[in-house]
Design an enzyme around this catalytic site. Structure first.
Site, PDB file in Angstrom:
ATOM      1  N   ASN B 335       0.800  -1.212   0.000  1.00 48.82           N
ATOM      2  CA  ASN B 335       0.000   0.000   0.000  1.00 48.82           C
ATOM      3  C   ASN B 335       0.838   1.270   0.000  1.00 48.82           C
ATOM      4  O   ASN B 335       0.414   2.303  -0.481  1.00 48.82           O
ATOM      5  CB  ASN B 335      -0.919   0.008   1.218  1.00 48.82           C
ATOM      6  CG  ASN B 335      -2.351  -0.273   0.817  1.00 48.82           C
ATOM      7  OD1 ASN B 335      -2.954   0.519   0.101  1.00 48.82           O
ATOM      8  ND2 ASN B 335      -2.874  -1.399   1.245  1.00 48.82           N
ATOM      9  N   SER B 338       1.561   2.226  -3.399  1.00 47.08           N
ATOM     10  CA  SER B 338       0.415   2.415  -4.275  1.00 47.08           C
ATOM     11  C   SER B 338       0.169   3.904  -4.536  1.00 47.08           C
ATOM     12  O   SER B 338       0.747   4.767  -3.903  1.00 47.08           O
ATOM     13  CB  SER B 338      -0.825   1.790  -3.642  1.00 47.08           C
ATOM     14  OG  SER B 338      -1.354   2.681  -2.686  1.00 47.08           O
ATOM     15  N   LYS B 340      -2.174   5.697  -3.782  1.00 44.45           N
ATOM     16  CA  LYS B 340      -2.720   6.489  -2.697  1.00 44.45           C
ATOM     17  C   LYS B 340      -1.673   6.822  -1.645  1.00 44.45           C
ATOM     18  O   LYS B 340      -1.847   7.745  -0.859  1.00 44.45           O
ATOM     19  CB  LYS B 340      -3.882   5.716  -2.042  1.00 44.45           C
ATOM     20  CG  LYS B 340      -5.113   5.694  -2.911  1.00 44.45           C
ATOM     21  CD  LYS B 340      -6.226   4.922  -2.254  1.00 44.45           C
ATOM     22  CE  LYS B 340      -6.023   3.423  -2.400  1.00 44.45           C
ATOM     23  NZ  LYS B 340      -7.060   2.660  -1.721  1.00 44.45           N
ATOM     24  N   CYS B 424      -7.589  -1.177   8.675  1.00 48.94           N
ATOM     25  CA  CYS B 424      -7.125  -1.961   7.530  1.00 48.94           C
ATOM     26  C   CYS B 424      -6.693  -0.931   6.513  1.00 48.94           C
ATOM     27  O   CYS B 424      -5.838  -0.100   6.839  1.00 48.94           O
ATOM     28  CB  CYS B 424      -8.211  -2.894   7.030  1.00 48.94           C
ATOM     29  SG  CYS B 424      -9.835  -2.128   6.804  1.00 48.94           S
ATOM     30  N   ASP B 426      -9.053   1.148   4.391  1.00 48.60           N
ATOM     31  CA  ASP B 426      -9.956   2.279   4.549  1.00 48.60           C
ATOM     32  C   ASP B 426     -10.714   2.236   5.861  1.00 48.60           C
ATOM     33  O   ASP B 426     -11.344   3.210   6.253  1.00 48.60           O
ATOM     34  CB  ASP B 426     -10.945   2.311   3.383  1.00 48.60           C
ATOM     35  CG  ASP B 426     -10.228   2.616   2.086  1.00 48.60           C
ATOM     36  OD1 ASP B 426      -9.522   3.647   2.029  1.00 48.60           O
ATOM     37  OD2 ASP B 426     -10.335   1.821   1.147  1.00 48.60           O
ATOM     38  N   GLY B 427     -10.692   1.100   6.481  1.00 49.30           N
ATOM     39  CA  GLY B 427     -11.326   1.004   7.785  1.00 49.30           C
ATOM     40  C   GLY B 427     -12.833   0.875   7.721  1.00 49.30           C
ATOM     41  O   GLY B 427     -13.530   1.284   8.639  1.00 49.30           O
ATOM     42  N   ARG B 430     -12.717  -4.820   6.856  1.00 54.07           N
ATOM     43  CA  ARG B 430     -12.122  -5.684   7.874  1.00 54.07           C
ATOM     44  C   ARG B 430     -12.177  -5.040   9.246  1.00 54.07           C
ATOM     45  O   ARG B 430     -12.374  -5.696  10.258  1.00 54.07           O
ATOM     46  CB  ARG B 430     -10.675  -5.995   7.503  1.00 54.07           C
ATOM     47  CG  ARG B 430     -10.586  -6.935   6.331  1.00 54.07           C
ATOM     48  CD  ARG B 430      -9.184  -7.021   5.783  1.00 54.07           C
ATOM     49  NE  ARG B 430      -8.933  -6.011   4.767  1.00 54.07           N
ATOM     50  CZ  ARG B 430      -7.913  -6.065   3.898  1.00 54.07           C
ATOM     51  NH1 ARG B 430      -7.057  -7.061   3.962  1.00 54.07           N
ATOM     52  NH2 ARG B 430      -7.752  -5.128   2.997  1.00 54.07           N
TER      53      ARG B 430
END
Lengths: 745, 651
Positions: B335, B338, B340, B424, B426-427, B430
């Protein structure tokens, strides 16, 4: 940085971990008086040797904390007596009077390992010399695992106890050395004690006659074998089709004689037999053939000239297959430690499947449903056979009767069934359980356990149809190995009768009187025995009257079932020629389904199950098991009861049992109140069923393992990071695919 | 209401609750629709909800009881149309349609399509066969092959609730005439056709308004918030701080609103750490957020670091903070690189914080796993390889990881008295699973029927689990990669817990199944939209009915008769595969062979009814006794004037 899974587990466990290494334990501290501790010996029990201090590291305690004490070896058990002052004399609800939680009856010992630092070595008999290992690991048949460290005991004692244990639990011995013999010499028998709710023993002609009358059978009782003149394999009394001629009975040492098991209300019946020997000799084989023909004819004439034969060894696994599969299967429960537990968790389902055990259970149930179908739907006589006629025949015949006859689903009914099919039926318990540690391991096989497994499957699918509980079955499965009872001790009725008659050579007191396993008071007190009966059992309203009446009423409905038409397909199998002949003989008469192709049978059984499941549920009628994949399950109570990692604190079935007990208590209390109100007296509060209200939350191991040594912290899997090996685009993708795209744009 | 309620309805309704069995549905739907004619408005709905979970009316057990009603109402049953809900209108009817049932074979009957459901009925069979499914469960409609030699066309309906339906009918002679299944497409995917979901039409009035079940302030008040360390902020009142968060947020007292905005800049989608639950004794908290925007260069944020320190300081019992990152560490690391620029907290930047990865896979892996599971269980189960087939889907392994993660969180909070932060990416997937499961373990309130509704409203709905996207309500784009069974998985985890603690939950299995059925049905507004903001904007509480209105208006159907209120017990489930099992009652419920003969709960309920009956009797008698003793105290005891019929118990 990264906290790996294991960090959460052990190291932070408070108070249960002793950081003292075994070496630091002060040996001298153990005072002399404690060393004289003794197990409470049973009548006839003798201590062979003992050693102390011994350190027991228990399976139920993931931390390697040991408990020090004395290890004894007697003619009945291996017993560990702890030095620790038992401050918490917890009233163990489910205490077995014959052996405690630190006792291993010699006949429970499955395997013994010598434990060295990192590895363990299987001990086989005959290899024990003067040396002894630092640790001894014992796997029991009831799936407990014990570890005793011998390091701190005096060398002489340690060697003796090690050799003693190995000798008495592994070396072959004679039947007379079984503890039951010295036990019953030293107890006064009280045989009439449990007569009020009598388990039918099937050792008298009257028992058999009564059973035949109960099922309205029309076969005949044979009494000629009272002195085993016909066969040493068969019971003293047995029942055969009326058309079997007297001359034929002694012809083949009892083989081929269709032994009556049970009569269906339509009149057709279930028979079992041992297969005839194969012979090369032409004339002899001709004679056997015509003998068998006569037997089949006799079976067919029992009802509507119909018979279906079933050679069980053709379609079911052999007893060696069963043994092998169970050996694989049980390994999953004899777990040495937390690490091993979580490692094996990853491939749990496929391991279960690979053992094949559940599939064997399914096959037995499936075969039984097939036979139920013949009796129930086609009203055909069925003759099941196999090599000895006393292994899978017993499994299948008892299962068929359990499904068809609600009487056998009561506690005494079930016990009578075991007596009839297994004990009188001549199941070779002695060799199948290997009580004498014989070398011929191929005779050993958990056939009776397989039967109990099948019963458990029925029970968990149709709970209210059974008067007994899974706890009862679990206890029964353990009791098979308690060498105190005669029930599971002998290889045949002949051996049973002759051994008991011969009496004790030493005392000349006349016939021995072994206790039977059904006298549960020898093992458990009344409170504990309460756990054997199912509080949700749907009692038959008419049970006290005629046992048969509800059965008949039901029968009407069943007859109206659409009968599927089936075309006889080419048959195969052992009795090909015989059946051909019989067919000729019975031409024009009704011939029922013979050996059919397996797919046909499968489809037909499926249909039978479905048409049954469409009818209103009747717990006092026929019950059939669902056999689809998810329906056959693991008998958690039996197999998982000693494993600390799987104990659910405050959960499991016992949570329901508690609530249920409360409810039942309340209902009964209210009833009592009602009665009393009617006559204006004061109320007394009497709880009917009461489970112990301890502060400790029971776990799903209830009532077996006690939870007091287990922590209240959850078990965090340590091998979680045996990560799910999922790779590929999907796994690497982020959750928000579309968002990612949006960002690019 | 009818007085017969207690016992009579017991049989019919209850059977469906344990596991929806064949019987349940038809007995319920018949008996209920029967009642609906002369009584409550409720009934039409309940018959509906049951039929979503059941397919086979013919095989019904306990038929005798229903038969009487069937006879009485034979006229009505002969009708080929369903009992319509308010505002439900028939759109099209077609005769001579063959339903190719994988269990019973081809069945010929009539299909009715309304703006809410597909209704198939075959009256030739005895008893009649009915298939009644809300259009919302349909994921895709496909024409299978061309016209067969017999001139038949066949259509397949892939459903979100683990079944596929197949129909066939004659090729219409008029080639311009649309097949009923083409018509169906329009109503099954209203969003794609610029139409409203049926939830916006349906105007059933219930005695209770389910939209009032959850009130953020009173839930926080129950937890003792605000207190000296935590405050309620209105900074997100207009959803300006974070548009996927609720209006009411709980944050540490010493972080002013201005700073929250700077923290929001460092957290993905502005989802800052906020309190979900606080331990009533130790003050250890469960907080949730999204990933920090660390990026490749390992960016840091002073405000974020200070903020997490404040969370830790709010709990005096521990000088440590656990950050649970739900993802596998590989994915978390990926991530960073990535687009973002996400990532995870470095322990250098966050003093005294310990980061733990929980190895739970992403929504795509879960979707794939459920797809495989469907292949294994529907329509037929391969007997001999059942277990290895099940294992190969990894479904239960995912369940195990999620439960294990929640267990570790609960353990840290309960046994370690340490606060935890859960995120996780974006929350909202999960993270929602983990916090809500941990809260279910820690707080008995959430194990009641109303408490569970609050839990869902709070952790899932208000914190922006994207139901619209994950389910794809009314959207024909079935290949949308945003779809994923995250919520189903959560309910499965809850079910696993109810299996392990059969007396600890006030609700029963039928409650969970009903929630899942209406997750797809689009009958209620509860699971529509992606966030609180959207729900407010669309004015859902005014324009739609809440699922909780329905459930709470007949709550006895959803009660676990064996419930014991262990409110202060913490439940630690065992997360070994040995104790996890496939939820047959949900995933394999369409298979008539897997239906239980009689739900055990039935017997428990009988017992409860018996108790109630006895209780009433005792009270009556007591009253009588007091009356009598008052009127004539000299009357001799022990002479009952009235004969009391002995009560038969089966115990």
């Amino acid at each position: 940085m990264l906290s790996l899974g294991s960090a959460g587990g052990k190291s932070t466990k408070p108070s249960f971990v002793s950081y003292v290494t075994p070496e630091e334990i002060n040996i001298t501290d153990i005072d002399a008086s404690r060393r004289e501790k003794h197990p409470n010996l049973l009548p006839g029990e003798v201590v062979f040797c003992s050693a102390s201090p011994i350190l027991k590291s228990s399976q139920e305690d993931a931390s390697q904390r040991g408990i020090s004490g004395t290890l004894f070896c007697t003619n009945f058990r291996i017993s560990f007596i702890t030095d620790e002052v038992s401050s918490e004399e917890v009233a163990v609800l489910f205490k077995n009077k014959l052996y405690g939680e630190n006792d291993i009856p010699l006949t429970f010992v499955d395997l013994i390992y010598a434990g060295y630092d990192e590895k363990k070595k299987l001990i086989t008999r005959g290899q024990v010399k003067n040396k002894y290992p630092p640790k001894i690991i014992i796997h029991c048949k009831d799936l407990r695992v014990f570890q005793f460290s011998l390091t701190f005991a005096k060398e002489e004692e340690a060697r003796k106890i090690f050799q003693g244990i190995v000798h008495h639990s592994l070396e072959p011995k004679s039947l007379k050395c079984i503890f039951a013999f010295s036990y019953c010499e030293n107890t006064s028998s009280s045989p009439e004690i449990q007569r009020k709710q009598r388990t039918v023993m099937f050792n008298t002609a009257a028992d058999w006659t009564e059973e035949m009358m109960r099922t309205k059978g029309n076969c005949k009782l044979v009494t000629d074998n009272e002195n085993f003149g016909i066969s040493q394999k068969l019971a003293q009394f047995f029942i055969v089709p009326s058309f079997v001629s007297e001359e034929d009975l002694p012809k083949c040492q009892g083989r081929g004689i269709p032994i009556w098991c049970w009569t269906h209300h339509s009149g057709c019946a279930l028979f079992k037999t041992a297969s005839l020997p194969l012979t090369e000799d032409d004339s002899e084989s001709q004679a056997l053939k015509s003998y068998m023909e006569r037997m089949l004819n006799a079976v067919a004439q029992n009802h509507l000239y119909s018979v279906k034969t079933e050679e069980l060894s053709e379609t079911l696994p052999s007893i060696q297959d069963i043994q092998q599969s169970y050996n694989k299967f049980k390994q999953f429960f004899l777990i040495d430690g937390t690490t091993e537990f979580w490692l094996s968790d990853v491939k749990w389902f496929s391991s279960l499947e690979n053992s094949g055990w559940l599939d064997i259970i399914r096959q037995c149930l499936h075969k039984s449903v097939e036979i139920v179908e013949c009796l129930e739907k086609e009203n055909t006589n069925v003759l099941i056979m196999e090599e000895e006629g006393s292994d899978l025949c017993c499994v299948i015949s008892s299962l068929v009767q359990l499904m068809l006859d609600p009487y056998y689903r009561t506690l005494t009914g079930f016990q009578s069934l075991v007596q009839k099919e297994w004990v009188a039926g001549g199941h070779n318990f002695l060799d199948r359980c290997n009580h004498l540690h014989h070398k011929e391991k191929e005779l050993q096989s958990p056939v009776f356990l397989l039967f109990l497994e099948c019963v458990w499957q029925l029970l968990q699918q149709h709970g209210p149809a059974f008067q007994f509980t899974e706890t009862y079955l679990t206890v029964l499965s353990d009791s098979v190995h308690v060498a105190v009872f005669s029930t599971f001790l002998f290889s045949s009725p002949f051996q049973r009768v002759t051994t008991m008659k011969a009496g004790s050579p030493q005392t000349q007191r006349g016939p021995l009187n072994f206790p039977t396993v059904w006298d549960w008071s020898l093992q458990f007190n009344c409170k504990a025995q309460d756990l054997f009966t199912n509080p949700l059992y749907s009692e038959s309203p008419k049970q006290n009257k005629a046992m048969r009446r509800p059965f008949h009423a039901k029968h009407q409905r069943q007859l109206s079932l659409p009968n599927t038409t089936y075309k006889p397909s080419p048959k195969k199998g052992f009795f090909k020629e015989e059946t051909e002949n019989l067919k000729k003989m019975l031409r024009g008469k009704r011939i029922s389904r013979w050996m059919q192709s397996t797919e046909f049978i499968q489809a037909s059984t499926r249909e039978f199950y479905e048409s049954w499941s469409r009818r209103p549920l009747d717990y006092h009628g026929l019950i059939l098991p669902c056999l689809d994949g998810p329906a056959i399950r693991l008998w958690m109570q039996r197999y998982l009861r000693w494993i600390p990692e799987v104990q659910i604190f405050g959960g499991g079935p016992v949570a329901l049992l508690n609530k249920l007990a409360d409810l039942l208590g309340e209902v009964q209390e209210l009833r009592a109140q009602l009665d009393l109100q009617a006559c204006h007296t004061d109320l007394t509060h009497q709880r009917a069923v009461s489970l112990p209200r301890t502060s400790a939350r029971p776990t799903n191991a209830f009532p077996f393992a006690s939870s007091r040594t287990w922590g209240l912290r959850p078990t965090i899997p340590t091998c979680l990071l045996q990560r799910l090996m999922i790779t590929g685009n999907l796994a690497n993708a982020d959750d928000e695919v579309t968002e990612a795209f949006a960002d690019v744009v | 209401m009818e007085k017969s309620g207690s016992i009579d309805s017991l049989g019919s309704k209850q059977s469906s609750s344990r596991q929806p069995s064949v019987d349940s549905l038809s007995s319920t739907s018949t008996s209920r629709s029967d009642r609906s004619s002369h009584a409550k408005p409720l009934s039409a709905l309940s018959s509906d909800s049951v039929s979503t979970s059941t397919e086979f009316s013919p095989e019904l057990r306990g038929r005798a009881k229903v038969d009487a009603k069937v006879l009485r109402d034979s006229n009505k049953l002969a009708q080929e149309e369903p009992q319509l809900l308010p505002k439900e209108t028939v759109q099209e009817t077609a005769k001579d349609i063959t339903y190719i049932c994988p269990f019973l074979g081809a069945i010929r009957g009539t299909v009715t399509v309304t703006n809410y459901r597909l209704f198939f009925k075959c009256t030739d069979r005895d008893p009649a066969f009915v298939l009644d499914l809300p259009l919302g469960v349909i994921s895709r409609v496909e024409k299978i092959g061309g016209a067969s030699s017999r001139g038949e066309v066949s259509y397949g309906l892939v459903c979100k609730d683990i079944r596929n339906l197949r129909f066939a009918h004659k090729q219409p002679e008029d080639s311009l005439k649309k097949s009923i299944f083409e018509v169906l497409m329009k109503y099954a995917f209203p969003v794609s056709n610029s139409m409203h979901l049926f939830a916006f039409e349906y105007g059933q009035i219930f005695p209770e308004n389910g939209w009032k079940v959850y009130d953020a302030l009173s839930e926080y008040k129950r937890q003792g918030i605000p207190n000296e360390s935590w405050r309620i902020t209105k900074v997100n009142d207009q959803y300006e701080l974070c548009d996927t968060y609720p209006a009411t947020l709980v944050v540490p007292v010493n972080i002013p609103d201005e700073e929250l905005k700077r923290v929001a800049a460092f957290r993905a989608k502005g989802r800052i750490p906020v309190l979900s639950w606080i331990h009533p004794e130790s003050q250890a908290t469960v907080t949730r957020c999204s990933q920090p925007m660390v990026g490749v260069n390992g960016k840091r944020s002073k405000e974020d670091e200070k903020y997490l320190q404040a969370i830790m300081d709010a709990n005096a019992q521990s000088h440590k903070l656990f950050i649970f990152d739900a993802r596998p560490s590989v994915n978390a690391a990926a991530n960073k690189a990535s687009m973002k620029g996400g990532g995870y907290e470095s322990e250098d930047a966050y003093q005294n914080a310990e980061l733990v990865f929980l190895d739970i896979h992403n929504i795509h892996v879960m979707r794939e796993s459920l797809r495989k599971l469907k292949e294994v269980v529907y329509p037929n189960i391969e007997e001999s390889h059942w277990l290895s087939n099940l294992e190969s889907t990894h479904w239960l392994e995912h369940i195990k990881l999620i439960l294990a993660g929640a267990l570790r969180i609960a353990d840290k909070v309960e046994s370690g008295k340490t606060s935890v932060v859960v995120h996780c990416s974006d929350g909202w997937d999960r993270t929602a699973q983990l916090t809500s499961l941990a809260m279910l373990m820690l707080d008995g309130h959430y194990r009641t029927i109303r408490g569970f509704q609050v839990l869902l409203e709070k952790e899932w709905l208000s914190f922006g689990h994207r139901f619209q996207l994950r389910i794809g309500h009314g959207d024909k784009n079935h290949t949308d990669a945003d779809r994923s069974p995250v919520f189903v998985q959560f309910i499965d985890c809850v079910w696993q817990m109810t299996r392990q603690f059969p007396a600890a939950f006030e609700f029963n299995e039928y409650f969970l199944i009903t929630i899942l059925d209406h997750l797809y049905s689009c009958l209620f507004g509860t699971f529509l939209c992606n966030s609180e903001q959207q729900r407010v904007k669309d004015d859902l509480p005014k324009r739609t009915v809440s699922l909780w209105s329905y459930i709470n208006s007949q709550v006895e159907d959803f009660m676990n008769p064996m419930y014991v209120n262990y409110s202060n017990h913490v439940l630690f489930p065992v997360v070994s595969m040995r104790h996890l099992e496939l939820w047959v009652g949900y995933y394999i419920r369409w298979n008539p062979r897997m239906r239980p003969q009689e739900p055990l709960h039935q017997r428990y309920k009988e017992l409860l009814a018996k108790r109630a009956e006895l209780q009433k009797r005792v009270e009556e008698l007591q009253r009588e006794v007091t009356n009598r003793s008052v009127s004539s105290s000299s009357e001799r005891a022990g002479s009952p004037t009235r004969s009391i019929t002995p009560v038969q118990t089966f115990v």
